[in-house]
Design an enzyme around this catalytic site. Structure first.
Site, PDB file in Angstrom:
ATOM      1  N   HIS A  92       0.956  -1.195   0.094  1.00  0.00           N
ATOM      2  CA  HIS A  92       0.039  -0.169   0.042  1.00  0.00           C
ATOM      3  C   HIS A  92       0.881   1.265   0.076  1.00  0.00           C
ATOM      4  O   HIS A  92       0.619   2.303  -0.743  1.00  0.00           O
ATOM      5  CB  HIS A  92      -0.827  -0.046   1.168  1.00  0.00           C
TER       6      HIS A  92
ATOM      7  N   SER B  29      -3.050  -7.782   2.810  1.00  0.00           N
ATOM      8  CA  SER B  29      -3.253  -7.478   4.467  1.00  0.00           C
ATOM      9  C   SER B  29      -3.537  -8.931   5.167  1.00  0.00           C
ATOM     10  O   SER B  29      -3.301  -9.207   5.930  1.00  0.00           O
ATOM     11  CB  SER B  29      -4.569  -6.485   4.565  1.00  0.00           C
TER      12      SER B  29
ATOM     13  N   LYS C 244     -17.616  -6.439   6.927  1.00  0.00           N
ATOM     14  CA  LYS C 244     -16.313  -7.188   7.234  1.00  0.00           C
ATOM     15  C   LYS C 244     -16.024  -6.963   8.543  1.00  0.00           C
ATOM     16  O   LYS C 244     -16.379  -6.018   9.489  1.00  0.00           O
ATOM     17  CB  LYS C 244     -15.192  -6.597   6.362  1.00  0.00           C
TER      18      LYS C 244
ATOM     19  N   ARG D 232      -2.515  -6.227  -8.396  1.00  0.00           N
ATOM     20  CA  ARG D 232      -1.220  -7.265  -8.313  1.00  0.00           C
ATOM     21  C   ARG D 232      -1.098  -8.180  -9.194  1.00  0.00           C
ATOM     22  O   ARG D 232       0.053  -8.668  -9.810  1.00  0.00           O
ATOM     23  CB  ARG D 232      -1.299  -7.897  -6.829  1.00  0.00           C
TER      24      ARG D 232
END
Ligand code: ADP
Length: 163
Positions: free
Chosen positions: A17, A128, A41, A90
């Site tokens: 990040h 993460s 979440k 990614r």
């Protein structure tokens, strides 16, 4: 004038990040890191803790501001008068979802465009979720997160395990 928003959960912020924040802030005039306050979440860190960590690790980046938001990203963009959304890519697996999101957001708010930055090779594996998994099994996370975040993740994981 490009005012961009880099949205995410940042639970916790990783070196991947930070790399995107650093590179994006070099191309835009102002970068707002938007921390999603998502009730659905169950994050490891509260939204205030995530904002706090991001503020600490971006303190030296002059064009960067950190804020939290809830609800639709396009509404937050409108509220902040931002015209650009920044997302990191990614792998091919990120692409499908990101394209769908970018197109949906553009449909909802044609004034906002999405800019994708390809991850730096050294962070292409990093997420993460992986950081949390490694930390839960007492692995070494020093290569994955900024220095001030290491202890905070370890402490949080310890608290969770004690519950
Ligand atoms: P979200 O829950 O929205 O996916 P994340 O906090 O996981 O939020 O990620 C925020 C953004 O950062 C996303 O655009 C994601 O693709 C990007 N990102 C996450 N990890 C990396 C990394 N290692 N390299 C580049 N971009 C990344």
């Amino acid at each position: 004038m490009i005012r961009a928003i880099y949205p995410g959960s940042f639970d916790p912020v990783t070196l991947g990040h930070v790399d995107i924040i650093k590179r994006a802030s070099q191309t835009v005039d102002e970068l707002i890191v938007g921390v999603l306050n998502n009730g659905a979440k169950a994050p490891l860190f509260s939204v205030d803790e995530r904002v706090g960590m991001l503020k600490e690790v971006t303190a030296d980046f002059p064009k960067v501001r950190v804020m939290c938001f809830s609800g639709l990203l396009v509404d937050f963009a409108r509220q902040m008068q931002a015209n650009t959304i920044v997302r990191g890519l990614r792998a091919i697996s990120d692409f499908e979802y990101e394209l769908q999101m970018a197109q949906t957001n553009r449909k909802m708010n044609p004034d906002v465009d999405t800019m994708f930055l390809a991850t730096s090779l050294e962070y292409s594996y990093l997420s993460s979720t992986i950081v949390k998994e490694v930390a839960f099994f007492d692995g070494d996370i020093r290569e994955f997160v900024p220095e001030p975040v290491i202890l905070k993740v370890q402490e949080k994981v310890r608290e969770r395990k004690a519950q």
